[in-house]
Design a protein around this motif. Structure first.
Motif, mmCIF file in Angstrom:
data_model
loop_
_atom_site.group_PDB
_atom_site.id
_atom_site.type_symbol
_atom_site.label_atom_id
_atom_site.label_comp_id
_atom_site.label_asym_id
_atom_site.label_seq_id
_atom_site.Cartn_x
_atom_site.Cartn_y
_atom_site.Cartn_z
ATOM 1 N N GLN A 61 94.641 17.107 64.628
ATOM 2 C CA GLN A 61 93.998 17.354 66.050
ATOM 3 C C GLN A 61 92.864 16.793 66.176
ATOM 4 O O GLN A 61 91.633 17.532 66.110
ATOM 5 C CB GLN A 61 94.035 18.994 66.233
ATOM 6 C CG GLN A 61 93.647 19.136 67.410
ATOM 7 C CD GLN A 61 93.804 20.630 67.776
ATOM 8 O OE1 GLN A 61 94.001 21.422 66.990
ATOM 9 N NE2 GLN A 61 93.280 21.182 68.931
ATOM 10 N N SER A 64 89.348 15.118 67.617
ATOM 11 C CA SER A 64 88.598 15.436 68.897
ATOM 12 C C SER A 64 88.770 13.986 69.776
ATOM 13 O O SER A 64 89.549 13.034 69.113
ATOM 14 C CB SER A 64 87.179 15.439 68.964
ATOM 15 O OG SER A 64 86.307 14.371 68.229
ATOM 16 N N LYS A 66 86.567 12.131 71.027
ATOM 17 C CA LYS A 66 85.824 11.132 70.495
ATOM 18 C C LYS A 66 86.454 10.642 69.221
ATOM 19 O O LYS A 66 86.290 9.368 68.933
ATOM 20 C CB LYS A 66 84.167 11.599 70.222
ATOM 21 C CG LYS A 66 83.266 10.924 69.515
ATOM 22 C CD LYS A 66 81.785 11.530 69.234
ATOM 23 C CE LYS A 66 81.001 10.447 69.059
ATOM 24 N NZ LYS A 66 79.377 11.025 68.819
ATOM 25 N N GLU A 67 86.672 11.520 68.326
ATOM 26 C CA GLU A 67 87.351 10.748 66.776
ATOM 27 C C GLU A 67 88.598 9.887 67.314
ATOM 28 O O GLU A 67 88.654 9.039 66.440
ATOM 29 C CB GLU A 67 87.702 11.934 66.121
ATOM 30 C CG GLU A 67 86.422 12.776 65.551
ATOM 31 C CD GLU A 67 87.160 13.932 64.841
ATOM 32 O OE1 GLU A 67 86.240 14.556 63.953
ATOM 33 O OE2 GLU A 67 88.048 14.707 65.073
ATOM 34 N N CYS A 69 93.807 10.586 75.941
ATOM 35 C CA CYS A 69 92.320 11.002 76.027
ATOM 36 C C CYS A 69 92.260 11.341 77.587
ATOM 37 O O CYS A 69 91.590 12.288 77.908
ATOM 38 C CB CYS A 69 91.360 9.924 75.453
ATOM 39 S SG CYS A 69 91.566 10.098 73.644
ATOM 40 N N GLU A 88 88.589 18.385 75.896
ATOM 41 C CA GLU A 88 87.450 18.988 75.199
ATOM 42 C C GLU A 88 87.202 20.345 75.787
ATOM 43 O O GLU A 88 87.145 20.551 77.008
ATOM 44 C CB GLU A 88 86.357 17.908 75.725
ATOM 45 C CG GLU A 88 86.403 16.597 74.972
ATOM 46 C CD GLU A 88 85.234 15.641 75.399
ATOM 47 O OE1 GLU A 88 84.632 15.198 74.337
ATOM 48 O OE2 GLU A 88 85.099 15.501 76.534
ATOM 49 N N ARG A 89 86.729 21.110 74.927
ATOM 50 C CA ARG A 89 86.493 22.499 75.043
ATOM 51 C C ARG A 89 85.122 22.847 75.526
ATOM 52 O O ARG A 89 84.273 22.010 75.069
ATOM 53 C CB ARG A 89 86.802 23.218 73.763
ATOM 54 C CG ARG A 89 88.144 23.050 73.183
ATOM 55 C CD ARG A 89 88.532 23.556 71.668
ATOM 56 N NE ARG A 89 89.777 23.719 71.576
ATOM 57 C CZ ARG A 89 90.858 24.751 71.378
ATOM 58 N NH1 ARG A 89 90.397 25.634 71.960
ATOM 59 N NH2 ARG A 89 91.982 24.562 71.005
ATOM 60 N N GLN A 125 82.900 24.744 71.301
ATOM 61 C CA GLN A 125 82.905 23.329 70.081
ATOM 62 C C GLN A 125 83.089 24.183 68.822
ATOM 63 O O GLN A 125 82.403 24.868 68.514
ATOM 64 C CB GLN A 125 81.804 22.686 70.530
ATOM 65 C CG GLN A 125 82.006 21.644 69.309
ATOM 66 C CD GLN A 125 80.464 20.822 69.517
ATOM 67 O OE1 GLN A 125 79.550 21.251 70.069
ATOM 68 N NE2 GLN A 125 80.326 19.782 68.672
ATOM 69 N N ARG A 172 82.450 23.283 65.022
ATOM 70 C CA ARG A 172 81.734 22.113 64.138
ATOM 71 C C ARG A 172 81.184 22.783 62.914
ATOM 72 O O ARG A 172 81.458 24.018 62.675
ATOM 73 C CB ARG A 172 80.540 21.739 65.215
ATOM 74 C CG ARG A 172 79.707 23.105 65.678
ATOM 75 C CD ARG A 172 78.355 22.253 66.274
ATOM 76 N NE ARG A 172 77.467 23.528 66.612
ATOM 77 C CZ ARG A 172 76.736 24.223 65.754
ATOM 78 N NH1 ARG A 172 76.657 24.064 64.539
ATOM 79 N NH2 ARG A 172 76.138 25.192 66.597
#
Length: 445
Positions: free
Chosen positions: A222, A224, A226-227, A248, A286-287, A290, A292
């Motif tokens: 899973q 992101s 960006k990843e 995306c 995107e949430r 976040q 992190r």
């Protein structure tokens, strides 16, 4: 003598997913290579099973592999520009033929009465039609693309009406213009537009690649957005790059989840949807919240989050100094600058295991999937470190762990170094979970 059947346990464990998927809208893209005569039967049977289980299905199929073979047989080499064929009338005739042939084959496979298949007696209305409106690509950099087109819009209301009538909607890679012309379209683009228009719960892309992998070759379960976009640049795979781009974009525009799986894995579709550990890559929107790694400036928020649980005896009290020393072990959920959840991974590399500790969610934000999100983040960290198992100690939340694949264990399951610090007065239950190597925990459905 007791006789056990492995499939029975799998079927029992799938009940949560069966219930969660019922009534949901899935758009499934299958590239043409996955629908060759020798490969299509199990995929179509699995789609039929999803339909029978109450999933609202739209199937989009590609024909690139079939068209390439047909062009070779016909001795045609169309011009290629900006990644698309220039489609003249001769080329379009072949595309229409291959799309029609494959659509008929799919519909035949979905028809009832096939006594030698699992679909015997199952009546499925597979409906296609002029559901995708198109416009020509036109002239780009001086090149006229002729009959090559792009999606103008998807007839959302018509598709929804068909789904409401329990039909399985089939969309070939063709589109129709307002002037009555037929255009060659990119199947992946049709799937993207359809999923966005229907606000689909899932977009499932079945291509050649077995998901997205990092540079170490490990499946990114899973990533992101960006990843995913960053990692796909490392691949010399135009189909995978297109699929990640589609995933995306769909995520940004409201599609709940996009799954990337491979037609090379016969059971990939069911394994991805009905098991705790998936077999592909899942990309979500995107949430606002976040997940992190924790930072030193999170210490104040962590203390405030943990204090009520410590006062109730649910967690062992942690001082500011201890949090500062162990800050790299923590992941947090941040919502608009506020820490609303946390978990820690304390590693014991000598035992190839780690402790899942300090799982906490703010009282105002419980009841969602945040605990699962924290567990997923910790599990992925453990896998990245090459660890094989997680253990946890709890006095209040035994069932939460059991529902997520942990089993009760004795003190001897703890690494020696952790066993020495076990507090018998708390009488905490010991729980253990073996980590799979296929990917992170499949959270949500």
């Amino acid at each position: 003598m007791d006789i056990s059947f492995p499939f029975a346990d799998w079927f029992r464990n799938s009940s949560t997913y069966i219930d969660a998927h019922r009534g949901r809208t899935f758009v499934v893209l299958i590239e043409g290579e996955g629908l060759t005569p020798e490969r299509r039967a199990p995929l179509i049977q699995d789609l039929a099973l999803l339909h029978v289980l109450g999933v609202r299905l739209v199937l989009v199929f590609g024909v690139r592999a079939q068209v390439r073979e047909a062009l070779t047989d016909a001795g045609l080499t169309p011009q290629r520009h900006q990644g698309r064929f220039v489609v003249d009338d001769a080329c379009m005739s072949l595309i229409e033929r291959e799309a029609s042939t494959l659509r008929l084959a799919i519909e035949a496979r979905l028809s009832p009465g096939l006594s030698n298949t699992p679909l015997h007696g199952v009546e499925i209305n597979a409906i296609s039609g002029n559901l995708v409106m198109a416009k020509p690509l036109g002239i780009r950099e001086g090149v006229d693309f002729l009959r090559a087109g792009e999606v103008r819009r998807v007839r959302r209301d018509a598709i929804r009406t068909l789904l409401d009538q329990r039909s399985l909607v089939v969309l070939p890679p063709l589109g129709y213009s307002s002037t009555g012309e037929v255009f060659d379209l990119d199947a992946a683009d049709i799937a993207r537009h359809t999923a966005i228009a229907l606000e689909a719960d899932k977009l499932i892309i079945v291509g050649r690649a077995r998901g997205l992998h990092n540079l170490q070759g490990r499946l990114m379960r899973q990533p992101s957005l960006k990843e995913a976009q960053s990692m796909v640049r490392e691949y010399d795979d135009t189909e995978l790059a297109e699929h990640v781009h589609i995933a995306c974009d769909a995520a940004r525009q409201g599609v709940g989840r996009t799954h990337l799986i491979s037609w090379q894995d016969r059971d990939a579709l069911l394994a991805e949807l009905f098991t705790r550990d998936g077999v592909g890559t899942m990309i979500t929107r995107e949430r606002y919240e976040q997940l992190r790694g924790a930072r030193l400036d999170d210490i104040g928020g962590l203390l405030e989050l943990l204090r009520p649980l410590e006062e109730r005896g649910m967690l062992v009290a942690r001082s500011r100094e201890r949090l500062e020393q162990e800050i790299d072990d923590y992941v947090v959920i941040e919502r608009d600058g506020m820490v609303i959840g946390c978990a820690a991974l304390h590693s014991y590399p000598e035992a190839r295991s780690a402790e899942l500790a300090c799982v906490a969610v703010h009282t105002s934000y419980r009841g969602g999937e945040r605990g699962d999100l924290l567990l997923e983040g910790v599990e992925q960290r453990a896998r990245d470190q090459g660890l094989e198992a997680l253990f946890a100690l709890t006095t209040h939340t035994l069932h939460w762990f059991l529902e997520r694949g942990f089993v009760q264990a004795g003190l001897d399951a703890l690494p020696e170094r952790r066993r020495q610090h076990y507090n018998p007065q708390r009488n905490s239950r010991v729980l253990l979970k073996t980590l799979s190597t296929s990917g992170a925990l499949k959270t949500g459905v």
